[in-house]
Design a protein around this motif. Structure first.
Motif, short mmCIF file in Angstrom:
data_model
loop_
_atom_site.label_atom_id
_atom_site.label_comp_id
_atom_site.label_asym_id
_atom_site.label_seq_id
_atom_site.Cartn_x
_atom_site.Cartn_y
_atom_site.Cartn_z
N SER A 15 66.63 -19.41 11.45
CA SER A 15 65.23 -18.99 11.34
C SER A 15 64.44 -19.62 12.48
N GLY A 16 63.76 -18.82 13.25
CA GLY A 16 62.94 -19.34 14.34
C GLY A 16 63.73 -19.92 15.49
N ILE A 17 65.01 -19.58 15.58
CA ILE A 17 65.87 -20.11 16.65
C ILE A 17 66.89 -19.05 17.06
N SER A 18 67.55 -19.33 18.16
CA SER A 18 68.74 -18.58 18.56
C SER A 18 69.79 -19.62 18.92
N PHE A 19 71.05 -19.20 18.89
CA PHE A 19 72.13 -20.10 19.26
C PHE A 19 73.01 -19.39 20.27
N THR A 25 68.09 -22.96 20.46
CA THR A 25 66.84 -22.76 21.18
C THR A 25 65.76 -22.22 20.25
N GLU A 26 64.59 -22.84 20.28
CA GLU A 26 63.47 -22.42 19.43
C GLU A 26 62.87 -21.11 19.92
N SER A 27 62.33 -20.35 18.99
CA SER A 27 61.63 -19.11 19.34
C SER A 27 60.21 -19.45 19.80
N ALA A 28 59.56 -18.48 20.41
CA ALA A 28 58.17 -18.66 20.88
C ALA A 28 57.21 -18.24 19.78
N SER A 30 55.15 -19.68 15.89
CA SER A 30 54.81 -20.80 15.02
C SER A 30 55.68 -20.65 13.78
N ALA A 31 56.67 -21.51 13.65
CA ALA A 31 57.66 -21.35 12.59
C ALA A 31 58.42 -22.64 12.37
N ARG A 32 59.27 -22.61 11.36
CA ARG A 32 60.30 -23.64 11.20
C ARG A 32 61.48 -23.17 12.03
N HIS A 33 62.03 -24.02 12.87
CA HIS A 33 63.11 -23.65 13.78
C HIS A 33 64.38 -24.36 13.32
N TRP A 34 65.25 -23.64 12.57
CA TRP A 34 66.39 -24.30 11.96
C TRP A 34 67.64 -23.42 11.93
N SER A 148 62.88 -24.33 24.75
CA SER A 148 63.32 -25.69 24.45
C SER A 148 64.33 -25.71 23.31
N GLY A 149 65.17 -26.76 23.31
CA GLY A 149 66.16 -26.87 22.26
C GLY A 149 66.99 -28.13 22.37
N ILE A 150 68.09 -28.13 21.62
CA ILE A 150 69.06 -29.21 21.64
C ILE A 150 70.45 -28.60 21.72
#
Length: 195
Positions: A15-19, A25-28, A30-34, A148-150
């Motif tokens: 949710s709110g991310i891509s892998f 990587t977070e989406s652009a 306003s969300a929970r990025h998980w 941005s991401g980890i």
């Protein structure tokens, strides 16, 4: 947990991310990025969830553990530079909670969270824009920048209050023992197996 090193697999909710390419990587938005998974402990017990991560553009990340459909929740936030827990959020009355971050080789960090679980447990790793998020219910909520991401390498869930060496689980029935290339004792190949 299955597919412990393949976070693009459908067993991992996002949710709110891509892998892609090993990067969460977070989406652009306003969300929970998980990125998370649901797992069921066999009996009521202390459960430890750990992830091996590495800082890319985000210095902070969190783990969230949900028990009994979210009635009990524990969410620590980790600073990947200082290897500290910078914030903790709870819902209900989670028991036996704990968290830590340990440096591994090559800039990788083992982050772990522990909580007593009685029923269905959900485990998430989430990005955070701060060590002390202003909006923080189950995972930090913030406006992502879309880039941005980890780095996310592996995940593990186990009974007990400590994280052991990660064991690769590449499919539903293919489990490798820590330090061993592959273990086929529980693998059905359809050829010479019998009961």
């Amino acid at each position: 947990l299955t597919y412990t090193e393949d976070f693009s697999n459908a067993v991992w909710d996002k949710s709110g991310i891509s892998f892609s390419g090993g990067v969460l990587t977070e989406s652009a938005t306003s969300a929970r990025h998980w990125c998370g998974v649901m797992a069921i402990p066999r009996t009521a017990s202390v459960v430890t969830v750990s992830f091996v991560v590495k800082k890319k553009d985000r210095r902070y990340c969190a783990i969230t553990l949900n028990d009994s459909g979210g009635t009990s929740r524990y969410s620590p936030v980790f600073d990947l530079d200082t290897l500290t827990v910078t914030a903790q959020n709870t819902t209900g009355s989670p028991a036996s909670t704990g968290a830590s971050a340990v440096a591994l080789t090559d800039g990788k960090v083992l982050i772990r969270a522990t909580m007593y679980a009685t029923q269905l447990t959900e485990a998430y790793v989430a990005l955070s824009d701060s060590g002390t998020p202003s909006t923080f219910v189950s995972t930090p909520t913030y406006s992502g920048d879309g880039t941005s991401g980890i780095y996310l390498y592996s995940a593990q869930m186990e009974l007990g209050a400590s994280a052991s060496s990660h064991q690769t689980v590449t499919a539903a029935y293919d489990i490798t023992e820590s330090g061993v290339a592959s273990v086929y004792t529980a693998y059905f190949d359809g050829v010479d197996d019998c009961l």
